[in-house]
Structure formats: structure tokens, C-alpha cells
Design a protein around this motif. Structure first.
Motif, PDB file in Angstrom:
ATOM      1  N   UNK A  36     -31.832 -23.868  49.637  1.00 16.34           N
ATOM      2  CA  UNK A  36     -30.875 -22.798  49.374  1.00 16.34           C
ATOM      3  C   UNK A  36     -30.851 -22.352  47.916  1.00 16.34           C
ATOM      4  N   UNK A  37     -30.671 -23.276  47.004  1.00 18.42           N
ATOM      5  CA  UNK A  37     -30.582 -22.916  45.584  1.00 18.42           C
ATOM      6  C   UNK A  37     -31.994 -22.896  45.006  1.00 18.42           C
ATOM      7  N   UNK A  38     -32.718 -21.804  45.300  1.00 22.87           N
ATOM      8  CA  UNK A  38     -34.124 -21.723  44.899  1.00 22.87           C
ATOM      9  C   UNK A  38     -34.429 -20.374  44.252  1.00 22.87           C
ATOM     10  N   UNK A  39     -35.391 -20.335  43.345  1.00 22.16           N
ATOM     11  CA  UNK A  39     -35.798 -19.057  42.737  1.00 22.16           C
ATOM     12  C   UNK A  39     -36.308 -18.060  43.768  1.00 22.16           C
ATOM     13  N   UNK A  40     -36.916 -18.577  44.850  1.00 21.94           N
ATOM     14  CA  UNK A  40     -37.437 -17.696  45.889  1.00 21.94           C
ATOM     15  C   UNK A  40     -36.324 -16.889  46.555  1.00 21.94           C
ATOM     16  N   UNK A  41     -35.120 -17.433  46.552  1.00 21.62           N
ATOM     17  CA  UNK A  41     -33.973 -16.718  47.109  1.00 21.62           C
ATOM     18  C   UNK A  41     -33.218 -15.938  46.031  1.00 21.62           C
ATOM     19  N   UNK A  42     -33.784 -15.904  44.841  1.00 22.70           N
ATOM     20  CA  UNK A  42     -33.137 -15.198  43.751  1.00 22.70           C
ATOM     21  C   UNK A  42     -31.963 -15.953  43.163  1.00 22.70           C
ATOM     22  N   UNK A  43     -31.931 -17.267  43.374  1.00 21.72           N
ATOM     23  CA  UNK A  43     -30.817 -18.095  42.906  1.00 21.72           C
ATOM     24  C   UNK A  43     -31.333 -19.084  41.874  1.00 21.72           C
ATOM     25  N   UNK A  44     -30.696 -19.121  40.730  1.00 21.57           N
ATOM     26  CA  UNK A  44     -31.096 -20.035  39.672  1.00 21.57           C
ATOM     27  C   UNK A  44     -29.902 -20.342  38.789  1.00 21.57           C
ATOM     28  N   UNK A  45     -30.093 -21.245  37.854  1.00 21.42           N
ATOM     29  CA  UNK A  45     -29.011 -21.574  36.932  1.00 21.42           C
ATOM     30  C   UNK A  45     -28.755 -20.393  36.000  1.00 21.42           C
ATOM     31  N   UNK A  46     -27.519 -20.221  35.567  1.00 20.66           N
ATOM     32  CA  UNK A  46     -27.221 -19.125  34.641  1.00 20.66           C
ATOM     33  C   UNK A  46     -27.841 -19.389  33.272  1.00 20.66           C
ATOM     34  N   UNK A  47     -27.779 -18.404  32.410  1.00 20.32           N
ATOM     35  CA  UNK A  47     -28.264 -18.602  31.044  1.00 20.32           C
ATOM     36  C   UNK A  47     -27.150 -19.242  30.224  1.00 20.32           C
ATOM     37  N   UNK A  48     -27.355 -20.502  29.893  1.00 17.63           N
ATOM     38  CA  UNK A  48     -26.384 -21.250  29.122  1.00 17.63           C
ATOM     39  C   UNK A  48     -26.583 -20.993  27.626  1.00 17.63           C
ATOM     40  N   UNK A  49     -25.699 -21.491  26.788  1.00 14.60           N
ATOM     41  CA  UNK A  49     -25.886 -21.359  25.343  1.00 14.60           C
ATOM     42  C   UNK A  49     -27.206 -21.977  24.888  1.00 14.60           C
ATOM     43  N   UNK A  50     -27.643 -21.584  23.715  1.00 16.29           N
ATOM     44  CA  UNK A  50     -28.905 -22.075  23.170  1.00 16.29           C
ATOM     45  C   UNK A  50     -28.799 -23.547  22.788  1.00 16.29           C
ATOM     46  N   UNK A  51     -29.957 -24.164  22.595  1.00 17.72           N
ATOM     47  CA  UNK A  51     -29.983 -25.552  22.143  1.00 17.72           C
ATOM     48  C   UNK A  51     -29.232 -25.709  20.829  1.00 17.72           C
ATOM     49  N   UNK A  52     -29.419 -24.740  19.933  1.00 17.41           N
ATOM     50  CA  UNK A  52     -28.759 -24.817  18.633  1.00 17.41           C
ATOM     51  C   UNK A  52     -27.243 -24.738  18.780  1.00 17.41           C
ATOM     52  N   UNK A  53     -26.771 -23.844  19.652  1.00 19.77           N
ATOM     53  CA  UNK A  53     -25.336 -23.709  19.860  1.00 19.77           C
ATOM     54  C   UNK A  53     -24.736 -24.994  20.435  1.00 19.77           C
ATOM     55  N   UNK A  54     -25.449 -25.601  21.361  1.00 20.07           N
ATOM     56  CA  UNK A  54     -24.980 -26.855  21.947  1.00 20.07           C
ATOM     57  C   UNK A  54     -24.979 -27.967  20.900  1.00 20.07           C
ATOM     58  N   UNK A  55     -26.069 -28.060  20.139  1.00 20.80           N
ATOM     59  CA  UNK A  55     -26.146 -29.067  19.085  1.00 20.80           C
ATOM     60  C   UNK A  55     -25.048 -28.890  18.057  1.00 20.80           C
ATOM     61  N   UNK A  56     -24.751 -27.641  17.699  1.00 21.26           N
ATOM     62  CA  UNK A  56     -23.702 -27.361  16.719  1.00 21.26           C
ATOM     63  C   UNK A  56     -22.331 -27.777  17.242  1.00 21.26           C
ATOM     64  N   UNK A  57     -22.077 -27.535  18.534  1.00 22.18           N
ATOM     65  CA  UNK A  57     -20.781 -27.910  19.116  1.00 22.18           C
ATOM     66  C   UNK A  57     -20.608 -29.423  19.129  1.00 22.18           C
ATOM     67  N   UNK A  58     -21.669 -30.142  19.455  1.00 21.17           N
ATOM     68  CA  UNK A  58     -21.612 -31.608  19.459  1.00 21.17           C
ATOM     69  C   UNK A  58     -21.383 -32.125  18.047  1.00 21.17           C
ATOM     70  N   UNK A  59     -22.095 -31.560  17.085  1.00 23.41           N
ATOM     71  CA  UNK A  59     -21.939 -31.972  15.690  1.00 23.41           C
ATOM     72  C   UNK A  59     -20.537 -31.665  15.184  1.00 23.41           C
ATOM     73  N   UNK A  60     -20.000 -30.491  15.571  1.00 21.66           N
ATOM     74  CA  UNK A  60     -18.646 -30.124  15.165  1.00 21.66           C
ATOM     75  C   UNK A  60     -17.620 -31.126  15.695  1.00 21.66           C
ATOM     76  N   UNK A  61     -17.930 -31.742  16.839  1.00 29.84           N
ATOM     77  CA  UNK A  61     -17.038 -32.733  17.438  1.00 29.84           C
ATOM     78  C   UNK A  61     -17.296 -34.131  16.886  1.00 29.84           C
ATOM     79  N   UNK A  62     -18.115 -34.217  15.831  1.00 30.49           N
ATOM     80  CA  UNK A  62     -18.406 -35.502  15.216  1.00 30.49           C
ATOM     81  C   UNK A  62     -19.410 -36.334  15.970  1.00 30.49           C
ATOM     82  N   UNK A  63     -20.115 -35.708  16.918  1.00 34.82           N
ATOM     83  CA  UNK A  63     -21.034 -36.447  17.768  1.00 34.82           C
ATOM     84  C   UNK A  63     -22.486 -36.319  17.387  1.00 34.82           C
ATOM     85  N   UNK A  64     -23.318 -36.948  18.178  1.00 32.46           N
ATOM     86  CA  UNK A  64     -24.765 -36.977  17.973  1.00 32.46           C
ATOM     87  C   UNK A  64     -25.451 -36.389  19.207  1.00 32.46           C
TER      88      UNK A  64
END
Length: 286
Positions: A163-191
Motif C-alpha cells: 500500500x505505502x509504495x512509490x508505485x501508488x504515488x505514496x511516499x514519505x513527505x519532505x522533512x526538514x534538512x539534515x542541517x535543520x535537524x542537527x541544529x535542533x538537536x544541538x539547540x536542545x543540548x544534544x548530540x
């Protein structure tokens, strides 16, 4: 200071609860960890920190060593990646904004996938789906369990195979970039740590995945994972040593929801994890 006695403890730094797609509550997780004699652990729910504080309180009462965590979805060059954030402050506003953004994206993708399947002939009614109430204790998510209850899907593997396949036109949404995710983790004092680099989830080889992360964003790699064979683990460990990165590992357990992922496996002791400054965050992150 590194908790010396934690070095000999069994460890599992990748666990999901009812805050995302796992089926165990914090209380149930603590009971399972105690039963299996796992003394060092982290809860890393998908794009959620809702169970982190409750788990930390219960871990302290049970005498277990706890590291705060989260697993955040990111998009890079059209592919989906998961970044683990360890030692995070779950109350950090910048982190929470990003997590709410990702949760909204996934809820919209959930709804849109059902609309597309109905348009493709799936014999269900969207109003019925909309009214359906997902029970977190089952694990998974709304569209998956709705299709299971309608007899149109057997389990999570069947869901992604049919069901959840590219052939059916279904895929994960476009999430934030790696940099944005890394920045959010760093802002939270994390690694920020790259999750399961050898997994087929990324759609590229281990070598290609690691190369994409050379020299930026992450500070560590999840080398021990049930999706890694011995050769993959060795290669990931060698890459971390070469680049002076943190080494983590865990079961990616979702309770009973995902078969083949058992709490505490692969079997890891604290001494096998090169956590660096993360040792200072064990038990002290809240």
C-alpha cells in the motif's frame, strides 16, 4: 563523569514507546528492561519526546541509567534519513517546534495516503477512516491499523509492500534538512547520531550513506542495530574510529509491534559504546 559500573551493564539506546509507534508505555518498558537486566537505555521515539520525562522518573526509581533521546526524520537528496538526538533537553522550544512540524507532516501524509488508495479503488470510506481512533497500545499508526482492521493489510511489512509504495504515488513527505535537524538537536543540548546506516530504509549502500555524512551534521553513528550484519557493524565501527565519532547501538524495539526486534538485541554492553561526552548526560539530562 562516566558511570564506571554502567560499562559492564547491558545497554539499549534505541527504543520506541507509545509516544510514537511502539506499543509499550513507559511503565511497561521499565518492567521489561528490569526483567531482561538492561541497565543503560534511551527512549528514542519518532519525532516525539512525550514519554521522555515520565520514563526518566521511572528509571530513577528503578535504579536504571537513562539517556534522553529522540529519533527525528530528515530528508536529504530526496531520501529519508533518521537522526538520533541523545542527551537532549525535551523542553527545548526549538526542538519541540521541529518535532511538531514533523508530526503534522506525517499526519497529513497518513490522510493523503488513504485518499490516494480510495481513488485507486480501495473499498473503504474516508469518513470512516477519519472517525477511526488509533489505539497507541497496538503500536503503529492510524492508517496502518485502520487497514488491518478492515482486513486489507496483515501487518506493517504488508503495509509497506502493498500500500505505502512509490508505485501508488505514496511516499514519505519532505522533512526538514539534515542541517535543520542537527541544529535542533544541538539547540536542545544534544548530540546528533546517524541511525541504522546499513538499513535498506535509506535506499543506498552503507558506503554511500556514510560518505554523505562525512565531515558534517552528525557526531556519531549507530553501529549496532538488528538490521546490520557482522560485516556492516565492523565497517561502521571502523568508520567511526577513523573519523573520531561517537558509537551507539540499540534494538530499535517497538515492543511487540515489529517482529524480529527484541529488547536488548543485538546484545551490547556499555563498554562497547564510545559515547564520549554523552556519558556526562546519563542520568543528568532533565
Amino acid at each position: 563523569m562516566k558511570p564506571i559500573h554502567a560499562l559492564s551493564m547491558r545497554a539499549d539506546l534505541h527504543i520506541h514507546t507509545t509516544a510514537s509507534d511502539g506499543c509499550w508505555s513507559p511503565r511497561q518498558l521499565i518492567d521489561e528492561l528490569t526483567r531482561r537486566e538492561i541497565g543503560l537505555f534511551a527512549v528514542t521515539d519518532h519525532d516525539s519526546v512525550d514519554n521522555v520525562v515520565d520514563t526518566a522518573v521511572l528509571a530513577q526509581k528503578a535504579g536504571l541509567h537513562f539517556l534522553t533521546g529522540v529519533e527525528i526524520s530528515a530528508t536529504h537528496k530526496g531520501g529519508s534519513f533518521h537522526i538520533l538526538g541523545y542527551g537532549i533537553d525535551p523542553a527545548c522550544e526549538a526542538l519541540r517546534r521541529l518535532l511538531i512540524h514533523n508530526q503534522t507532516l506525517m499526519e497529513e501524509a497518513d490522510h493523503e495516503s488513504i485518499r490516494k488508495l480510495i481513488a485507486d479503488g480501495l473499498p473503504v470510506d474516508f469518513a470512516e477512516y477519519h472517525a477511526y481512533r488509533h489505539d497507541p497500545a497496538r503500536g503503529g499508526w492510524k492508517s496502518l491499523n485502520f487497514l488491518i482492521d478492515k482486513g486489507l493489510c496483515s501487518d506493517v511489512k504488508d503495509f509497506f509492500a502493498r500500500w505505502f509504495t512509490p508505485e501508488r504515488g505514496i511516499s514519505f513527505p519532505e522533512f526538514p534538512s539534515l542541517q535543520a535537524v542537527g541544529d535542533a538537536i544541538t539547540a536542545a543540548g544534544g548530540v546528533p547520531v546517524l541511525a541504522h546506516p546499513g538499513s535498506e530504509f535509506h535506499g543506498c549502500s552503507l558506503e554511500e550513506t556514510l560518505q554523505e555524512f562525512a565531515g558534517g551534521v552528525i557526531e556519531g553513528v549507530e553501529c549496532y542495530h538488528p538490521g546490520h550484519d557482522a560485516a556492516t557493524t565492523r565497517q561502521a565501527l571502523a568508520w567511526c574510529l577513523q573519523h573520531n565519532l561517537i558509537v551507539t547501538g540499540g534494538s530499535d524495539c517497538h515492543g511487540d509491534f515489529v517482529s524480529g526486534r527484541q529488547l536488548g538485541f543485538p546484545a551490547i554492553e556499555g563498554r562497547q559504546l564510545l559515547l564520549g561526552r554523552l556519558w556526562d548526560r546519563v542520568d543528568t539530562c532533565l
